[in-house]
Design an enzyme around this catalytic site. Structure first.
Site, mmCIF file in Angstrom:
data_model
loop_
_atom_site.group_PDB
_atom_site.id
_atom_site.type_symbol
_atom_site.label_atom_id
_atom_site.label_comp_id
_atom_site.label_asym_id
_atom_site.label_seq_id
_atom_site.Cartn_x
_atom_site.Cartn_y
_atom_site.Cartn_z
ATOM 1 N N ASP A 139 -7.446 -7.201 -9.427
ATOM 2 C CA ASP A 139 -7.131 -6.030 -8.616
ATOM 3 C C ASP A 139 -8.406 -5.253 -8.315
ATOM 4 O O ASP A 139 -9.356 -5.263 -9.103
ATOM 5 C CB ASP A 139 -6.146 -5.108 -9.344
ATOM 6 C CG ASP A 139 -4.739 -5.681 -9.406
ATOM 7 O OD1 ASP A 139 -4.398 -6.527 -8.555
ATOM 8 O OD2 ASP A 139 -3.980 -5.275 -10.300
ATOM 9 N N TYR A 198 -8.074 -9.834 -21.539
ATOM 10 C CA TYR A 198 -8.391 -8.542 -20.930
ATOM 11 C C TYR A 198 -8.536 -7.468 -21.994
ATOM 12 O O TYR A 198 -7.886 -7.523 -23.052
ATOM 13 C CB TYR A 198 -7.266 -8.098 -19.987
ATOM 14 C CG TYR A 198 -7.003 -9.012 -18.824
ATOM 15 C CD1 TYR A 198 -7.635 -8.817 -17.597
ATOM 16 C CD2 TYR A 198 -6.107 -10.076 -18.937
ATOM 17 C CE1 TYR A 198 -7.383 -9.659 -16.520
ATOM 18 C CE2 TYR A 198 -5.849 -10.922 -17.870
ATOM 19 C CZ TYR A 198 -6.493 -10.707 -16.670
ATOM 20 O OH TYR A 198 -6.248 -11.535 -15.607
ATOM 21 N N ASP A 248 -0.814 1.874 -11.805
ATOM 22 C CA ASP A 248 -2.221 2.132 -12.117
ATOM 23 C C ASP A 248 -2.688 3.348 -11.333
ATOM 24 O O ASP A 248 -1.871 4.140 -10.839
ATOM 25 C CB ASP A 248 -3.081 0.887 -11.842
ATOM 26 C CG ASP A 248 -3.142 0.497 -10.361
ATOM 27 O OD1 ASP A 248 -2.556 1.219 -9.516
ATOM 28 O OD2 ASP A 248 -3.790 -0.516 -10.036
ATOM 29 N N ARG A 294 -0.556 -4.631 -15.355
ATOM 30 C CA ARG A 294 0.054 -3.363 -14.920
ATOM 31 C C ARG A 294 1.537 -3.322 -15.254
ATOM 32 O O ARG A 294 2.056 -2.303 -15.722
ATOM 33 C CB ARG A 294 -0.144 -3.166 -13.418
ATOM 34 C CG ARG A 294 -1.531 -2.762 -13.015
ATOM 35 C CD ARG A 294 -1.598 -2.508 -11.532
ATOM 36 N NE ARG A 294 -1.570 -3.723 -10.742
ATOM 37 C CZ ARG A 294 -1.080 -3.810 -9.516
ATOM 38 N NH1 ARG A 294 -0.519 -2.764 -8.930
ATOM 39 N NH2 ARG A 294 -1.127 -4.945 -8.853
#
Length: 241
Positions: free
Chosen positions: A60, A88, A102, A194
């Protein structure tokens, strides 16, 4: 060697590239760049060569970290690189939600976090490890009837989202400083962090959104071995000078 090449060589050692035959490049994607921005920047720096350039797994725009770029014949292996496990690290904010899950959109709901304990936060990770189901965010690059979901979302259109099956091998809480909570997640291809964070907030009977995300690993490839886009592009342009 030009002055520019000499200055770059003091700090970074670049391999002998053969882009036409095929190269795999590890790039640290900058904040607010799209994955295609990175592809375009590298492709332009290789002109006048007309080469295939592609990435192996979208990040993203608000995420940073490891982006695998393939050139030439190496683009044939993109699907196999894309299928690899990902890792991550990031930060979520408890006590609020946003439509995009987000910081792309503004807060739409707020909740009190007074009753949330550290024990509850650690315990809430359990339902999100192993094989799980999740919906992609309405603001995502998933295509429905040939159009990206985020395009429909920006027009205010509602779309029926489809559940997807993903695997989360690890979901570790690494820091709690409410309302912020840091985490580390290891997961399969196609996992939306997310969505995971949004669902995590619901598990606490509260709200949560993603405020920072970095991909640190893809398969056996590590962020610590990645080039900065500017460094690589400057080097490639200097080679043609």
């Amino acid at each position: 060697m030009t002055d520019q090449q000499e200055e770059l060589s003091k700090n970074i050692v670049f391999p002998e590239f053969n882009f036409a035959e095929g190269e795999l490049l590890l790039i640290n994607k900058p904040y607010k760049w799209t994955s295609f921005d990175v592809v375009g920047k590298i492709r332009n720096s290789l002109k006048p060569q007309k080469l295939k350039v592609g990435h192996a797994g979208t990040l993203d725009p608000l995420a940073t970290g490891l982006l695998i770029i393939c050139t030439g014949k190496m683009t044939k292996q993109i699907d196999s690189f894309q299928a690899e496990e990902k890792e991550y690290t990031g930060t979520m904010v408890l006590g609020a939600t946003t439509p995009s899950f987000d910081l792309e959109t503004v807060v739409d709901q707020e909740f009190s976090i007074d009753g949330i304990t550290e024990e509850a936060i650690y315990a809430a990770t359990a339902p999100f490890t192993g094989d799980i189901q999740q919906y992609p965010p309405a603001h995502s690059a998933v295509k429905v009837n040939g159009e990206r979901l985020y395009v429909k979302a920006r027009r205010g259109e509602e779309t029926e989202l489809r559940l997807r099956f993903v695997t989360v091998s690890a979901f570790e809480i690494t820091r709690i400083a409410l309302p912020e909570v840091d985490f580390r997640i290891v997961c399969s291809k196609g996992t939306y962090i997310r969505s995971l964070i949004s669902d995590f907030g619901k598990q606490l009977n509260n709200g949560a959104y993603l405020s920072a995300l970095t991909r640190t690993r893809s398969g056996n490839f590590l962020l610590e071995n990645a080039f900065e886009v500017k460094d690589l592009v400057d080097y490639l342009r200097a080679q043609k000078a």
